[in-house]
Design an enzyme around this catalytic site. Structure first.
Site: not given
Ligand code: M6R
Length: 602
Positions: A2, A28, A77, A103-104, A480, A484, A487, A503, A597
């Site tokens: 948010c 956010r 959000w 927010n929360g 990783e 990417k 998401e 396995h 984010k």
């Molecule tokens: O701000 P942070 O690095 O703590 O965030 C952690 C994750 O939320 C963040 O890396 C998330 O997995 C990304 N969207 C991945 O691209």
């Protein structure tokens, strides 16, 4: 999670100022948005005017609302209640003279709602947030004995309300009777910005950059009254005044713009070669200091969430391969069982772009209670994690607005590599490797390479599953890369240790199954090729990412070798593939569905 932005000042265009602020915060949360203004023109029955809608903000720069010099807004959000116009913030009390953004999660909202309904309050949304507006209304009735007492009564009412909320929350409340915003925080981030004849509140310092660089990051249980003339900070429980801890933001407003790029993610991918060169050439003083401390600690634990957890995993390989130090790592949401066994003289290294990820902050909080020393690598200087750490290193990625972490991952990895080298007094060797990685990155992001990646994305755009394999550091790259791709393009992708195929996962390989193979020229090269062969033999369609083409590759993306730092350009190629797959499939890479984010809820 948010985005929150509030303005009070001389200008009468507060709603449009807030709208612009919200646009910079949309990463956010982008389920819905809303703005509230205390209208300038006095009507007999002065009420707060709200405009709110489900969906993204869109392109308008001006919001069609009455003039006013006090306004705030929110990008949502969703947590409680579906994504609807009604559930969007701000929320009003029964009299429409009090508005709140939040927010929360208010954990005790059901109890509060029942109590308030019993007192005759009418609720119009399904959110937990609405209870805050009605609770302030209730307390305001109690405290407003005389009309000229309105301002203090209002802040007292917000304070009493905040004290009743359970959970981790940041709230801002406005009221037609008081020319101020009253805010409080516990857990969720909030930052106050000091202007001239105007002042601000935001959930993220980057939103304040076009207005001011002087900020105060609120600590938990701090409350703030923001008026045109000043910012006053208190302890939300004792009411004691708190001196502002003014801090100067180092980022510029231009850095938060997309510039010539269609999306932030592409801009951020292209910034990486330059950032690597910068890290390689700047003073490694802080890396050396942290290396010294980690060397002393009998046990080192690394923790992060999402991409930052992948950085922690990769770092554990760097530490054992380069520095001969065994490091334990884990994801923040699954770290509890380790916390109980970390010795007092152990060290916890927390990695985060935002410095506000709740899962991570919880781990750090618990570790601090055990007097464990906290080291952190953070992008947002001044964030909660930054302030909680005994030693911190700013990764220097600059503002990252694409929801998918790109440059913050790469800069974290670069600093962790230097720290590992610094542990063996070979920081210069680390810097040399980073220069190689920067060169390789320049090549993989060049026009020719981009065209090859775009062509591959076109071929793969209708795939439903992608398997990505690698050994050692390339396994970290595989994990990783899969994150990417998942998401932002919504294609199911899985990162697998190459040796683990046999396995289990090999059972899924049939004719045409797409398999991406990270095959840098390291000690695992031969075994990786053998594992790729196992897939090929079962009909797998093999995409090789390596510095050398091989016969078994059906597709080949070349990545010039950068020694142990090859993981960097390898991942950058995967970032580009994820980006172009997303474009091919017609989605927005900056704002993937259901995500935000900065994940500030548990
Ligand atoms: O701000 P942070 O690095 O703590 O965030 C952690 C994750 O939320 C963040 O890396 C998330 O997995 C990304 N969207 C991945 O691209």
């Amino acid at each position: 999670m948010c985005g929150i932005f509030g303005y009070i000042g001389d200008k009468k265009t507060a709603p449009s100022i807030v709208l612009k602020g919200l646009k910079t915060l949309e990463y956010r949360g982008y389920d819905s948005w809303g703005v509230a203004v205390v209208p300038e023109k006095k009507t007999t029955e002065k009420v707060i005017v709200v405009k709110k809608k489900a969906g993204k903000i869109g392109n308008a720069d001006v919001v069609d609302m009455p003039e006013g010099s006090l306004a705030f807004g929110h990008t949502r959000w969703a947590t409680h209640g579906g994504v609807t116009d009604k559930n969007a913030h701000p929320h009003l009390d029964c009299t429409k003279t009090i508005a709140v953004i939040h927010n929360g999660i208010v954990e005790n909202y059901e109890k509060l709602k029942t109590k308030l309904e019993g007192l005759g309050h009418r609720f119009v949304s399904e959110t937990d947030t609405e209870v805050i507006a009605h609770l302030v209304e209730e307390y305001l009735k109690k405290y407003s004995v005389l009309p000229r007492d309105a301002a203090p009564a209002f802040s007292k009412a917000v304070q009493a309300t905040f004290q009743e909320l359970e959970g981790l929350n940041a709230i801002i409340v406005i009221n037609t009777a008081a020319e101020e915003m009253v805010a409080a925080r516990n857990g969720s981030p909030l930052v106050a910005g000091f202007g001239h004849g105007e002042n601000y509140l935001a959930s993220d310092p980057a939103a304040l950059l076009p207005h001011t660089k002087q900020v105060h990051f609120l600590e938990d249980d701090e409350m703030v009254i923001v008026s045109k003339g000043g910012i006053h900070i208190f302890n939300a429980h004792t009411g004691q005044r708190v001196r502002p801890r003014k801090q100067l933001l180092t980022w510029t407003a231009e850095e938060t713009e997309k510039g010539k790029f269609p999306y932030f993610m592409l801009k951020e991918i292209h910034e990486q070669a330059g950032l690597l060169s910068e890290i390689a050439s700047e003073s490694p003083e802080q890396s050396i200091l942290i290396a010294r401390e980690l060397k002393k600690a009998p046990r080192v634990y690394m923790v992060g969430a999402g991409t930052s957890a992948h950085a922690a995993r990769a770092a554990s390989y760097f530490f054992s391969l380069i520095a001969g130090k065994l490091v334990n790592y884990g994801v923040a949401s699954e770290f509890d069982h380790r916390l109980s066994v970390i010795p007092k003289d152990g060290a916890l290294m927390a990695l985060s772009q935002s410095g506000e990820t709740m899962d991570l902050l919880e781990v750090v909080k618990k570790a601090k209670e055990k007097n464990i020393k906290i080291f952190s690598l953070v992008n947002v200087v001044g964030s909660t994690l930054w302030r909680m750490s005994d030693e911190h290193l700013a990764i220097g990625a600059g503002p990252e607005k694409g929801v998918a972490s790109t440059k913050s991952f790469i800069t974290k990895i670069a600093h962790l590599l230097l720290i590992a080298y610094a542990m063996t007094d070979k920081v210069k060797e680390g810097q040399k490797n980073l220069i190689k990685a920067a060169k390789s990155t320049k090549i993989v992001t060049s026009k020719a390479h981009t065209h090859a990646i775009m062509a591959l994305a076109k071929k793969l755009k209708d795939e439903q599953h992608l398997y990505i394999i690698g050994h050692g550091l390339s396994y970290c790259a595989a994990l990783e890369s899969a994150l990417k791709i998942k998401e932002i393009s919504y294609i199911h992708a899985e990162g697998i240790p190459a040796g683990e195929l046999k396995h289990g996962t090999l059972a899924l390989v049939t004719k045409g199954t797409v398999c991406v193979v990270f095959a840098p020229r390291d000690e695992h090269y031969q075994s990786t090729m053998a594992n790729a062969m196992e897939m090929k033999a079962r009909g797998g369609y093999i995409i090789g990412i390596s510095d050398k083409n091989e016969e078994i590759f059906d597709e080949f993306l070349q990545v010039p070798d950068a020694g142990i730092a090859t993981i960097i350009p390898n991942i950058i190629v995967a970032q580009m593939l994820a980006y172009y797959l997303t474009i091919e499939r017609g989605f927005d890479p900056d704002m993937p569905r259901n995500l935000a984010k900065s994940v500030t809820v548990k």
